[in-house]
Design a protein around this motif. Structure first.
Motif, PDB file in Angstrom:
ATOM      1  N   THR A  17      49.666 -88.380  84.819  1.00  0.00           N
ATOM      2  CA  THR A  17      49.356 -88.593  85.440  1.00  0.00           C
ATOM      3  C   THR A  17      50.190 -87.341  86.183  1.00  0.00           C
ATOM      4  O   THR A  17      50.237 -86.605  87.118  1.00  0.00           O
ATOM      5  N   ASP A  40      40.874 -89.613  83.901  1.00  0.00           N
ATOM      6  CA  ASP A  40      40.997 -91.488  83.704  1.00  0.00           C
ATOM      7  C   ASP A  40      40.385 -91.623  85.066  1.00  0.00           C
ATOM      8  O   ASP A  40      40.699 -92.619  85.862  1.00  0.00           O
ATOM      9  N   ASN A  45      44.463 -92.439  89.841  1.00  0.00           N
ATOM     10  CA  ASN A  45      45.238 -92.150  90.656  1.00  0.00           C
ATOM     11  C   ASN A  45      45.638 -90.353  90.797  1.00  0.00           C
ATOM     12  O   ASN A  45      47.272 -90.374  91.739  1.00  0.00           O
ATOM     13  N   ASP A 117      43.575 -84.807  82.949  1.00  0.00           N
ATOM     14  CA  ASP A 117      44.159 -86.102  82.631  1.00  0.00           C
ATOM     15  C   ASP A 117      43.574 -87.331  82.197  1.00  0.00           C
ATOM     16  O   ASP A 117      42.701 -87.623  82.852  1.00  0.00           O
TER      17      ASP A 117
HETATM   18 MG    MG Z   1      47.111 -92.133  84.830  1.00  0.00          MG
END
Ligand code: MG
Ligand code: ADP
Length: 263
Positions: A17, A40, A45, A117
């Motif tokens: 990330t 994700d 996040n 991501d």
């Molecule tokens: Mg991550």
């Protein structure tokens, strides 16, 4: 020409990330129309690191068929476009990862770079990002277990018809770098396209909900990410003047030792 890169590794906590957020921000800073998407979906996040506070519509709603892709796009630093994932588990359950390919098709009509991501692991939502990217970038930490993990991810990528561009070694220090760049390239069979040092500024910038390249642009990690992004964008890398020459020398020494290939 649009390029879609998926940032992947077998395990969580390797720096996917962080790398997605910082590379996308750097590409936008270089003037490239860049989107970064949080695939994700269980551990969303990316949005937090990119400073997004209130994102009522996310990839979850899009994948559940309840919103249009354009409604889940938010603007981050330097105009980078962010497609965050939601944090509710219910939203996660309703999201259909098979729709990711359609989301990607829609996004690439608007941009020059799409960074995805990816989640850790080999669940269905983990494999799709490996298959739909033009190229996968593996995130590796300087331990043998992480390298084994990266190798598995590479094999998995190729199994599902994807292609690996190379690996980024993150969280490297003079002490922990057990594996040389040369050894890594030998074992993984891919190029190491960048080395990001262990840098406490990454955690500090995350606390400010900001990528390190924005919050601490002179840090070692920021420089490493700018260098990798320039490479991806095919533009020359220009180093900023730095005030902190001892840190600079440390990073240079680290890069040299890794590049020379300690065995
Ligand atoms: Mg991550
Ligand atoms: P992943 O997405 O692979 O799970 P993250 O990018 O969330 O990994 O990073 C995991 C943790 O490691 C975070 O707390 C992050 O701040 C920290 N981290 C990532 N890269 C570095 C680095 N180069 N130096 C220090 N800490 C890092």
């Amino acid at each position: 020409m649009v390029k879609v890169y998926t940032i992947a590794s077998g395990k969580g906590g390797t720096g996917k990330t962080t790398t997605s957020a910082n590379l996308a921000t750097c590409l936008a800073e270089l003037g490239k129309e860049t989107y970064v998407m949080d695939a994700d979906m269980g551990m969303a996040n990316l949005g937090i690191i990119m400073g997004l506070e209130d994102t009522p519509i996310t990839l979850h709603e899009v994948l559940a068929g309840n919103a249009k892709v354009s409604e889940a796009v938010y603007e981050g630093p330097y105009g980078v476009k962010v497609v965050p994932s939601g944090i509710s588990l219910k939203g996660f359950q309703n999201a259909d990862p098979d729709r990711l390919r359609d989301v990607m098709r829609e996004l690439i009509e608007r941009c020059e770079f799409l960074i995805i991501d990816a989640p850790a692991g080999i669940s269905r939502d983990g494999v799709i990002p490996l298959a739909i990217a033009d190229e996968v970038i593996l995130i590796v930490n300087p331990e043998l277990s992480s390298m084994v993990d990266a190798l598995k991810t590479k094999i998995l990528t190729e199994l599902v018809g994807g292609k690996v561009k190379g690996a980024i070694l993150t969280r490297a220090t003079m002490e922990n770098t057990e594996v040389s760049k040369q050894k890594m390239e030998e074992v993984l069979g891919v190029k190491v396209i960048g080395i990001v040092p262990e840098d406490q500024n990454i955690r500090k910038s995350a606390a400010y909900k900001s990528p390190v390249v924005v919050k601490y642009p002179d840090s070692g990690a920021a420089k490493a990410y700018r260098r990798i992004a320039a490479n991806l964008a095919g533009t020359p890398y220009v180093e900023n003047q730095t005030k902190d020459s001892s840190r600079e020398r440390f990073i240079e020494r680290l890069a040299r030792s890794v590049f020379k290939g300690k065995k």
